[in-house]
Design an enzyme around this catalytic site. Sequence first.
Site, PDB file in Angstrom:
ATOM      1  N   TYR A 169      13.551  -5.328   9.439  1.00  0.00           N
ATOM      2  CA  TYR A 169      12.614  -6.230   8.750  1.00  0.00           C
ATOM      3  C   TYR A 169      11.621  -5.415   7.935  1.00  0.00           C
ATOM      4  O   TYR A 169      11.113  -4.376   8.394  1.00  0.00           O
ATOM      5  CB  TYR A 169      11.854  -7.085   9.766  1.00  0.00           C
ATOM      6  CG  TYR A 169      10.798  -7.970   9.137  1.00  0.00           C
ATOM      7  CD1 TYR A 169      11.095  -9.262   8.725  1.00  0.00           C
ATOM      8  CD2 TYR A 169       9.501  -7.497   8.934  1.00  0.00           C
ATOM      9  CE1 TYR A 169      10.136 -10.068   8.129  1.00  0.00           C
ATOM     10  CE2 TYR A 169       8.538  -8.291   8.343  1.00  0.00           C
ATOM     11  CZ  TYR A 169       8.857  -9.572   7.935  1.00  0.00           C
ATOM     12  OH  TYR A 169       7.911 -10.355   7.338  1.00  0.00           O
TER      13      TYR A 169
ATOM     14  N   GLU B  71       9.105 -10.064   1.033  1.00  0.00           N
ATOM     15  CA  GLU B  71       9.651 -10.048   2.393  1.00  0.00           C
ATOM     16  C   GLU B  71      11.165  -9.878   2.333  1.00  0.00           C
ATOM     17  O   GLU B  71      11.852 -10.626   1.638  1.00  0.00           O
ATOM     18  CB  GLU B  71       9.298 -11.339   3.128  1.00  0.00           C
ATOM     19  CG  GLU B  71       9.809 -11.371   4.563  1.00  0.00           C
ATOM     20  CD  GLU B  71       9.484 -12.670   5.268  1.00  0.00           C
ATOM     21  OE1 GLU B  71       9.147 -12.629   6.455  1.00  0.00           O
ATOM     22  OE2 GLU B  71       9.577 -13.736   4.618  1.00  0.00           O
TER      23      GLU B  71
END
Length: 417
Positions: A140, A228
């Site tokens: 992530y 993101e």
Amino acid sequence: MLRKLANQSLSVAGKWQQQQLRRLNIHEYQGAELMSKYGINVPKGVAVASLDEVKKAIQDVFPNQSEVVVKSQVLAGGRGLGTFKNGFQGGVHIVKADQAEDIASKMLGQILVTKQTGAQGKVVSKVYLCEKMSLVNEMYFSIILDRATAGPLIIACRKGGTSIEDLAEKFPDMIIKVPIDVFKGISDADAAKVVDGLAPKVADRNDSIEQVKKLYKLFCETDCTMLEINPLAETSDNKLVAADAKLNFDDNAAYRQKEIFSLRDSSQEDPREVAAAKADLNYIGLDGEIGCMVNGAGLAMATMDIIKLHGGTPANFLDVGGNATEGQVVEAFKILTADEKVKAILVNIFGGIMKCDVIASGIVNAAKQVQLKVPVIVRLEGTNVEQGKRILKESGMKLITAEDLDDAAEKAVKALA
């Protein structure tokens, strides 16, 4: 989400204010194209809007691929677990190449409902066909704006592909945060710290550091408010790839990011906000029952707060500004009355630059153009207030007048009964 992880206070109090974000959101395929321009590794893919385009893309772009990924393009998360209103399950599918057309036919033109779209869902106008990659590790990565450090903050986790909120709760030690000096930019040491936090298994460390630096460059040069990537993945050929990305951009930068802002898909946005933008009004749709028309952002926030205090819920944030014309006031009323959730309208004007008689004339003209089926509560104070009150009185409109803000909010809440 990310702001919670970064211990930020970017959200304002109250559930009814959660959607007050002024930023451009672009589709996944658009983000991938943008990242590719910055030298960031992304999967090969093409966006298509018709079944003919799907067939052509399979032949031209993926001639040797046995499988492809078909992704519905809506500006909302949770697509994979979403449900189409036609009953088809899932907005993301890995399929045999010869099945892509059939799967796309169940998505294109249909409405997808996810945990983020609300019950109304969003229409899928395009699907994104991507190569199926052999991933050996998922991580992530994100960059947000951090108030505490007054600059960009990189958040990374060596696990990805699933909810970052759940990971942060279960494995808080896996989350690393690297603040970046906005004046100095990202250093090799900063990027190395991020890569060490990601802990890639097969990707080259130096190449990974360069990818992080390129992502930061994109974030700054395009005026991102959030970038993101979930997952940031490693492939079987030892590459670091942005397998899925979400990018938001600061609306205040629209004047210098014209190419990016031309990507705006208004069909995915609240139609009330689209109409307000065309009329140059500051409007944000909420979920309450009391429509608000106010001049000044501070007064608008105070109006919403006091409505909440008296037990009501605001249907919107609407600041007509200090230089609004009569025509803009008419447009504001049209937007408010078009909202089926609105059961009462509160007009709160403290006239300084904005003159009360202009507002009053706008209200009267709006009433002539739209059928007012809900109570209208008006509080006027300031410049030309007597002329404004006279205009409203002589119009013959059935209005509920208020002496001050507290009185206005109380009457607006009572009008709902």
